[in-house]
Design a protein around this motif. Structure first.
Motif, mmCIF file in Angstrom:
data_model
loop_
_atom_site.group_PDB
_atom_site.id
_atom_site.type_symbol
_atom_site.label_atom_id
_atom_site.label_comp_id
_atom_site.label_asym_id
_atom_site.label_seq_id
_atom_site.Cartn_x
_atom_site.Cartn_y
_atom_site.Cartn_z
ATOM 1 N N PHE A 7 -6.140 -20.272 -14.604
ATOM 2 C CA PHE A 7 -4.996 -19.317 -14.107
ATOM 3 C C PHE A 7 -3.529 -19.514 -14.270
ATOM 4 O O PHE A 7 -3.038 -20.867 -14.682
ATOM 5 C CB PHE A 7 -5.284 -19.643 -12.560
ATOM 6 C CG PHE A 7 -4.454 -18.706 -11.759
ATOM 7 C CD1 PHE A 7 -4.714 -17.460 -11.203
ATOM 8 C CD2 PHE A 7 -3.354 -19.448 -11.082
ATOM 9 C CE1 PHE A 7 -4.097 -16.961 -10.306
ATOM 10 C CE2 PHE A 7 -2.391 -18.498 -10.186
ATOM 11 C CZ PHE A 7 -2.947 -17.450 -9.897
ATOM 12 N N GLY A 8 -2.850 -18.554 -14.188
ATOM 13 C CA GLY A 8 -1.159 -18.891 -14.538
ATOM 14 C C GLY A 8 -0.787 -17.587 -15.093
ATOM 15 O O GLY A 8 -1.455 -16.593 -15.312
ATOM 16 N N VAL A 111 -10.447 -23.835 -10.470
ATOM 17 C CA VAL A 111 -9.543 -23.057 -10.940
ATOM 18 C C VAL A 111 -8.394 -24.180 -11.260
ATOM 19 O O VAL A 111 -7.833 -24.746 -10.579
ATOM 20 C CB VAL A 111 -9.056 -22.428 -9.898
ATOM 21 C CG1 VAL A 111 -7.783 -21.363 -10.352
ATOM 22 C CG2 VAL A 111 -10.138 -21.307 -9.340
ATOM 23 N N ILE A 112 -8.115 -23.793 -12.734
ATOM 24 C CA ILE A 112 -6.961 -24.607 -13.553
ATOM 25 C C ILE A 112 -5.843 -23.864 -13.299
ATOM 26 O O ILE A 112 -5.652 -22.812 -14.235
ATOM 27 C CB ILE A 112 -7.332 -24.868 -15.013
ATOM 28 C CG1 ILE A 112 -8.752 -25.818 -15.030
ATOM 29 C CG2 ILE A 112 -6.235 -25.909 -15.586
ATOM 30 C CD1 ILE A 112 -8.770 -27.194 -14.740
ATOM 31 N N GLY A 113 -4.733 -24.161 -12.581
ATOM 32 C CA GLY A 113 -3.611 -23.459 -12.582
ATOM 33 C C GLY A 113 -2.526 -24.111 -13.348
ATOM 34 O O GLY A 113 -1.946 -25.131 -13.115
ATOM 35 N N LEU A 114 -2.107 -23.384 -14.530
ATOM 36 C CA LEU A 114 -0.950 -23.650 -15.246
ATOM 37 C C LEU A 114 0.075 -23.260 -14.687
ATOM 38 O O LEU A 114 0.587 -22.001 -14.698
ATOM 39 C CB LEU A 114 -1.238 -22.918 -16.796
ATOM 40 C CG LEU A 114 -2.469 -23.371 -17.555
ATOM 41 C CD1 LEU A 114 -2.580 -22.553 -18.886
ATOM 42 C CD2 LEU A 114 -2.424 -24.595 -17.964
ATOM 43 N N GLU A 115 0.915 -24.212 -14.312
ATOM 44 C CA GLU A 115 2.428 -23.641 -13.627
ATOM 45 C C GLU A 115 3.350 -24.142 -14.778
ATOM 46 O O GLU A 115 3.832 -25.015 -15.057
ATOM 47 C CB GLU A 115 2.562 -24.622 -12.636
ATOM 48 C CG GLU A 115 1.328 -24.607 -11.353
ATOM 49 C CD GLU A 115 1.414 -25.074 -10.084
ATOM 50 O OE1 GLU A 115 2.418 -26.061 -9.792
ATOM 51 O OE2 GLU A 115 0.579 -24.776 -9.198
ATOM 52 N N ASN A 152 0.808 -9.600 -7.128
ATOM 53 C CA ASN A 152 -0.542 -9.316 -6.915
ATOM 54 C C ASN A 152 -1.204 -10.686 -7.341
ATOM 55 O O ASN A 152 -2.567 -10.836 -6.780
ATOM 56 C CB ASN A 152 -1.066 -8.239 -8.026
ATOM 57 C CG ASN A 152 -0.251 -6.926 -7.830
ATOM 58 O OD1 ASN A 152 -0.380 -6.552 -6.630
ATOM 59 N ND2 ASN A 152 0.437 -6.348 -8.864
ATOM 60 N N THR A 153 -1.117 -11.441 -8.231
ATOM 61 C CA THR A 153 -1.647 -12.533 -8.905
ATOM 62 C C THR A 153 -1.365 -14.021 -8.193
ATOM 63 O O THR A 153 -2.301 -14.610 -7.529
ATOM 64 C CB THR A 153 -1.584 -12.652 -10.245
ATOM 65 O OG1 THR A 153 -1.795 -11.365 -10.894
ATOM 66 C CG2 THR A 153 -2.676 -13.582 -10.727
ATOM 67 N N ALA A 154 -0.225 -14.100 -7.854
ATOM 68 C CA ALA A 154 0.312 -15.444 -7.445
ATOM 69 C C ALA A 154 -0.499 -15.618 -6.072
ATOM 70 O O ALA A 154 -0.609 -17.100 -5.634
ATOM 71 C CB ALA A 154 1.534 -15.409 -7.428
#
Ligand code: ATP
Ligand code: MG
Length: 198
Positions: A7-8, A111-115, A152-154
């Motif tokens: 995710f990102g 869920v791997i969140g690339l920040e 929409n996604t964040a």
């Protein structure tokens, strides 16, 4: 096996890091962006429809996107485990993904969140646009895509945090450092899963 969502924001490096994960952990890769770009290259009916949205930086409508994904998930790839790259991008898509997986007797493991800071996203995408020829990697569309991401996604971050599935990763460092950090998280998840089976 495990199913992972990477995710990102646009340009956060989902595609790049997915490649490493596939190599190390042998998961099957589903990139909705790649699927859509293939359809555009083939000039199929779906490709024509998709291009109308993508080149403006809009999302493909949920109903169509969910239908596309449903056709991509089959039991064979689920036995191996899937990395979902670019899906879900809306809460509706997240709910649909859960239902699709639950119906097939499985679920999302993490869920791997690339920040990544926003200025870095724009810098990376402008640079990629010079080489990729992608219709959506120009400055105007990039700004649109980042806006769509925020709107929409964040919100999915909180959604997955509430489910206890969200693992944040600092996506602003080097490709290798990011990959190592992801690997650490995934190794832990895979071990937990293996222990749960004995
Ligand atoms: P990254 O650089 O991190 O791989 P990205 O946003 O640049 O991410 P893709 O994931 O390849 O690129 O998506 C490209 C475009 O395809 C999106 O901007 C959107 O228009 C469309 N798209 C892809 N996945 C979806 C989805 N799940 N729902 C709606 N539209 C989608
Ligand atoms: Mg991508």
């Amino acid at each position: 096996m495990v199913n992972i969502v990477i995710f990102g924001a646009p340009g956060s490096g989902k595609g790049t890091q997915s490649e490493f994960i596939i190599e190390r952990h042998g998961l099957h890769h589903i990139s909705t962006g790649e699927v859509l770009r293939d359809e555009i290259a083939k000039e199929s009916e779906l490709g024509k429809i998709a291009d109308g949205y993508i080149s403006k930086g809009h999302l493909i409508p949920d109903e169509l996107m969910i239908d596309i994904l449903d056709k991509l998930i089959d039991d064979k790839i689920l036995r191996k485990g899937v990395i979902f790259d670019g899906f879900p991008r809306t809460i509706n898509q997240a709910k649909a993904l859960k239902a699709m997986l639950n119906n097939r007797g499985t679920d999302i493991s993490a869920v791997i969140g690339l920040e990544v800071p926003e200025n870095l996203l724009v810098e990376r995408l402008v640079k990629r646009g010079k080489e990729s020829g992608r219709s959506d990697d120009n400055e105007e569309t990039i700004i649109n895509r980042i806006q769509v991401y925020h709107n929409n996604t964040a919100p999915l971050m909180d959604y997955y945090k509430q489910e206890g599935l969200y693992f944040p990763i600092d996506g602003g460092t080097t490709i290798e450092a990011i990959s190592d950090e992801i690997n650490g998280v995934l190794t832990e998840i895979l071990e937990k899963e293996a222990n749960a089976l004995v």
